[in-house]
Scaffold this active site. Structure first.
Site, PDB file in Angstrom:
ATOM      1  N   THR A   1      28.612  39.871  44.442  1.00  0.00           N
ATOM      2  CA  THR A   1      29.801  40.573  44.935  1.00  0.00           C
ATOM      3  C   THR A   1      29.470  42.042  45.154  1.00  0.00           C
ATOM      4  OG1 THR A   1      31.344  39.064  43.904  1.00  0.00           O
ATOM      5  CG2 THR A   1      32.126  41.280  44.303  1.00  0.00           C
TER       6      THR A   1
ATOM      7  N   HIS B   1      38.378  40.792  48.750  1.00  0.00           N
ATOM      8  CA  HIS B   1      38.743  40.578  47.345  1.00  0.00           C
ATOM      9  C   HIS B   1      40.241  40.305  47.220  1.00  0.00           C
ATOM     10  CE1 HIS B   1      36.225  41.359  43.610  1.00  0.00           C
ATOM     11  NE2 HIS B   1      37.331  40.874  43.119  1.00  0.00           N
TER      12      HIS B   1
ATOM     13  N   LYS C   1      28.943  38.491  48.962  1.00  0.00           N
ATOM     14  CA  LYS C   1      30.406  38.399  49.065  1.00  0.00           C
ATOM     15  C   LYS C   1      31.023  39.786  49.171  1.00  0.00           C
ATOM     16  CE  LYS C   1      34.466  36.605  46.623  1.00  0.00           C
ATOM     17  NZ  LYS C   1      34.988  37.744  45.870  1.00  0.00           N
TER      18      LYS C   1
ATOM     19  N   TYR D   1      28.175  39.820  38.956  1.00  0.00           N
ATOM     20  CA  TYR D   1      28.320  41.272  38.917  1.00  0.00           C
ATOM     21  C   TYR D   1      26.991  41.789  38.409  1.00  0.00           C
ATOM     22  CZ  TYR D   1      33.382  40.719  39.422  1.00  0.00           C
ATOM     23  OH  TYR D   1      34.637  40.411  39.881  1.00  0.00           O
TER      24      TYR D   1
ATOM     25  N   SER E   1      33.136  32.802  38.269  1.00  0.00           N
ATOM     26  CA  SER E   1      33.151  34.264  38.193  1.00  0.00           C
ATOM     27  C   SER E   1      32.209  34.770  37.111  1.00  0.00           C
ATOM     28  CB  SER E   1      34.568  34.747  37.884  1.00  0.00           C
ATOM     29  OG  SER E   1      34.552  36.107  37.529  1.00  0.00           O
TER      30      SER E   1
END
Lengths: 385, 385, 385, 385
Positions: free
Chosen positions: A163, A282, A258, A137, A114
């Site tokens: 994402t 998510h 994603k 991100y 992540s």
């Protein structure tokens, strides 16, 4: 570690692992992992929709040897189960992403790290030899993005996973009710919680002696972890087609998008040269009332038409769930909450146990469904109710 | 007011506001707001049908700025949520419709004032500068109707909304069981209730000092309120196509018909020159077993074919509910029970909080669904299960 | 009687009447009325299927006057609700079918008298001036059948209703568990029951003084009642097409076939000259897992094609249920359990109250659905989910 | 035996027999019979899917005499209910398969003896004169298989039924949680269980004096039983088309394949010359999330096209369930858990009672559905929801 593995070996399935985590974690931390957006309609629908897919066994096949291995974006993995990017790992366990990375490597599968991890992406890459994705991100400024991509590349990540379903900060109502704020403040409430959850409290405050990341000292480790998460949340921006085009230019490796739930926009993404798509809501955690992923999967698979690999996450708790997704066209599934529960319940041994449970369930189910290899899990196996 | 706003700020969603109202109101009063007709099949179906609509996020859109504003019948509103006409407001709170009108104006949206309001239509219009509709229960005699329309016009109401689904008086079984009669009589039962609900009882009996409408004195205010309601209930008559034609002649402003659930009669209404239609089953409060509004909406939208604006109410509790209706063709949604609970729980601050909750949920959901403006919420976003 | 009527007036709907009956009757007697066959799947499905039919209100109709009257097989009735044939009435109340017949006449509707009644068909016909059907369990021997038909004709019954869904004796499991045997034996178990249900026990053992049928004395009345029922149950035979042809010859009046659930055999029945069909699964009481009647109704209505009248029973508890059946093509509905509960709870006044509840609900619902007459309740009003 | 039969006669239906078994058996043993694979989705779906099939009664048929008899693979049976192969019988009752075989013979129906029986196949064949199938777990080595087939033939079994849905050992989670291991060890846990279940414990440890099989002595009987089961479980191998071809050569009698859930592979099986197919998901006990059998049945029946007989098992608890399967094309149904519960609750008398319950329910239902013979139960009777 041996004792932990023995204790973990008694956990029979992913739901039991969740129950263990619930007993070990303070309510607020458990809810932060478990909870979904709004009324959690989508979160529940992910599971319910999976249970409306039937698996139709192939008769009289030779399944005396079963092979679960496959490849994802060219990289071999030992089974079609990947570890999804999850923030908050430091809340679950002091070893955080390092434990997850080691367990993934041990199981021969891939960990999608992540962008809001508590450890730095370099630390995680150094901790384990297994294949890694970096979940991005996108930073608002191009310069920051470029610098980050360079770090990711240098650290040897196999693919970039951007994402696109977190355009704004999400406030889940469970967290509001639990008054969960990051970084955790040492409030009377938290102290009271710690008393009823002493194992967690000790691990959370002190970590474990002798481990690489805790040598920095408790204070710095936790500060770093939260700073990372807080920076990320504060800087959430919508990712646009323009951003994706820029990323495709800036990143030479494999690129995965994603958070796709519709087929009609896939063509344009493929035109930009992406390599993979993750059908994801998510885990029902961003906006409620979006479709369950297993129902969105066939539409996306059709739109992709074999020109990229399609992955899926959201509610996968059983080996049979994974096989359903494969039969409906997914290359592999990502699991999130299950391994976070394993991490909370048993650290690295817990994550390993979760992966072993999935592997065992998939292997037994493949045998009983007449599939000797992952490629045998074709569309004839699935029927949606 | 500041303290009330602080208390209200802790309410997370519309369901929690309902829970607050339930704790504050006597059972009979709460039930009078909450209850539906018959076995409440339609009331529950309104919610259940909304939960069967999925929202399909648009990927990679630029939603860095979100604009929730729209227009209804040409009037700008700050978001596509309007306040539906509800009687009984004086039962919920002594400030009644005045508080509602002020909160609506404060939020920049429209309040459809009930023809069975506890305050006079002139008082309400004077209380707040925001746009208002007047919801008409058609008086049986034309002379009375003409006089009423003149008052409505003089008071500056933007549109007339004629309700067509209340041909006869409704007796809801919860009210019968609670022996709720209007005007409320000071029975031992009510006194006992008041003891367990002291805040409500004090507010109900005394109102608040220093506010415009309570200067008339408690007695007169309450008498007026009930007289208005009782007159209305006693004089309920079916509204026919002839009445609608007469109304169209008699009223020069915008004209909305509320209570439509089928598409096949819309053509004739449009022929008479109406400007809007509210798809409504009166929140499941008039006759049970009529269809949930979200399922009737597409049929009516199709029949209208863009020649009038279509609104909808019935079971809207979440920002995502509102977006579902918009995606299915509604111009805006009306909410009833949620703001009545806000009124009961916190007066004007409570209504404001309910509107702020809706606004926040809509804005976050729009961002996460890839919609920068209300116009972006097109039919591709909704899929009915 | 006045006091009973006052008490009954407080009963709001049919479900509340069932609750009253449950409190008054011994468990075994209540279950004998309430229970269904097997796992009661069909019994529950009757209700559930009704709740999946939506009523679509007609807008802007003139419903200032509502007329519920209709005709059944040429006879005028005040509303489209008839009383279905039920045995066991003496168990519920000492006035048994006489009370039911008087209540039906008072309400201006039709009572279909059971062939297993506790009172003789002549007594019942004498008790009340309203229209009656005679529900026939066909005696095995033609001579007995002929004699019975002559009695029915002499007593002035308007139509013969032959039940075809009871080819063999039914043993419901609730009755087996409750060890209910007919005639009731004065067992310790029953005495114990009577102690907890003293009103029922007194009425059951003594009846009421001064009424016609109890002048025969308790013993003879009860013996007669049970003898009738026991004879019928013992002599249940399958009714065949040959029997129906014979009946058509032997009975000059109107002939109705009760217990039809498929359309494909209707043609042959019509060929024999029948006048009406009751779509019925015996309230889910004979064989489980047959379809809910409201789902079988359209198929039968189509097959009949207007050449006979179609009636329906099974799970009708609300005025809206009745209107759903009418919209789907039924001429009228028959209710069974609801009036039996009324009989148990309040004797004649209880049956009257049940009929008044249905009348009130139908009238209000017709007004709110835009139907001034029963003929207005056309197929556009119903939509099956 | 007489007393047992009297006690059993009070059991009303199969569910009550299960309740009796639950009270008599230790939790672990009951669960070993009752439990299903994984989350037991398929196990529950078997029942739920049966309840979504409606039976449409044929009207006015002559059903004064009902004949339930039929043939399976040429052998006459008194009703279309067969006894499915189940292991573990010795755990339920000391008379084990001998009691089952006697009860089947007494009821005039067929018993499919499990390859994992606690008694030898010769003992079972000797115990009762009724028709038997032998259910084969194919031994890995051909020589062993040949020897076994010779024993089966010599013992006079009417048909061979090869199970193809057990390619690997199954570990059900209920058993893991109950720590059930075979052979049962005399652990403190088991002793504690035996104290609360004394009747079972006495029967399990001592068997019954004077019965043929227990003359061998307790030790040897139990050892034999478990050895048989343990050998079988250890040697589970996938059965392939090649194995089936070999079997067809090696076995001259009737050959049935058990565990088919898809139609598309039936053609190839028929080409090999099989005589029958059992549509089965092993009662939901092998792999979860495979389709309910009643939903897979029509597809298999279509594919077979009358060239073999089709049987079905999985969740049959009622006579109406059996008739649904017949209407959808099955020749007969196999029941497993119900007779195991009968065996546990009452030994041979319990199994007889279960068969008598099914017979009674089928006969009554046939009468009420207008079917005089099994052949009358045609496809017009079933409608899937």
């Amino acid at each position: 570690m041996v004792r932990a593995a023995q204790s973990m070996a008694r956990v029979v399935n992913a739901d039991e692992m969740a129950a263990r985590a619930r007993r070990r974690l303070p309510r607020g931390v458990f809810d932060a992992i478990e909870g979904g957006a709004g009324d959690e309609v989508t979160m529940r629908a992910n599971r319910a929709a999976l249970q409306r897919v039937w698996l139709r066994p192939r008769a009289l096949a030779d399944v005396s040897r079963r092979d679960l291995s496959t490849t994802v974006l060219g990289q071999p993995v030992s089974m079609p189960v990947l570890l999804a990017p999850c923030g908050m790992a430091r809340l679950a366990h002091s070893e955080a992403e390092l434990a997850v990375a080691r367990a993934a490597a041990h199981a021969g599968t891939l960990f999608a790290v992540s962008g809001a991890s508590s450890c730095s992406l370099e630390e995680i890459a150094a901790a384990a030899p297994g294949p890694l994705w970096y979940q991005l991100y996108l930073p608002p400024r191009r310069a920051d993005a470029t610098a980050l991509l360079e770090r990711v590349e240098r650290a040897g990540y196999a693919a970039l996973c951007v994402t696109i379903d977190t355009a704004v900060e999400i406030t889940r109502e469970r967290d509001v009710r639990n008054r969960l704020t990051l970084p955790l403040k040492i409030t009377p409430r938290l102290v009271a919680t710690g008393v009823s959850r002493p194992l967690w409290a000790k691990d959370f405050l002190l970590g474990r002696v002798g481990q690489a990341h805790s040598m920095h000292g408790f204070g710095r480790a936790v500060r770093t972890a939260y700073q990372n998460l807080a920076d990320t949340i504060e800087n959430l921006v919508p990712v646009t087609f323009e951003d994706l085009a820029w990323l495709r230019e800036a990143w030479a490796g494999k690129l995965v998008v994603k958070g796709v739930l519709r087929g009609d926009e896939v063509e344009r993404m493929l035109g930009l040269g992406i390599d993979g798509v993750v059908v994801s809501n998510h885990g029902g955690r961003t906006v409620d009332c979006v479709p369950p992923t297993i129902e969105a999967l066939p539409e996306v698979v059709d739109a992709v038409g074999g020109r990229a690999e399609v992955f899926v996450d959201g509610g996968f708790r059983r080996g049979t769930d994974v096989l359903k997704a494969l039969a409906l066209g997914a290359r592999a599934c990502l699991i999130g909450r299950p391994y976070m529960y394993g991490l909370a319940a048993g650290g690295e041994a817990g994550v390993e146990r979760v992966l072993a449970i999935f592997r065992g369930e998939i292997e037994r189910a493949m045998a009983l469904l007449g599939c000797a290899t992952v490629a045998d899990v074709d569309s004839s196996l699935a029927r949606r109710e």
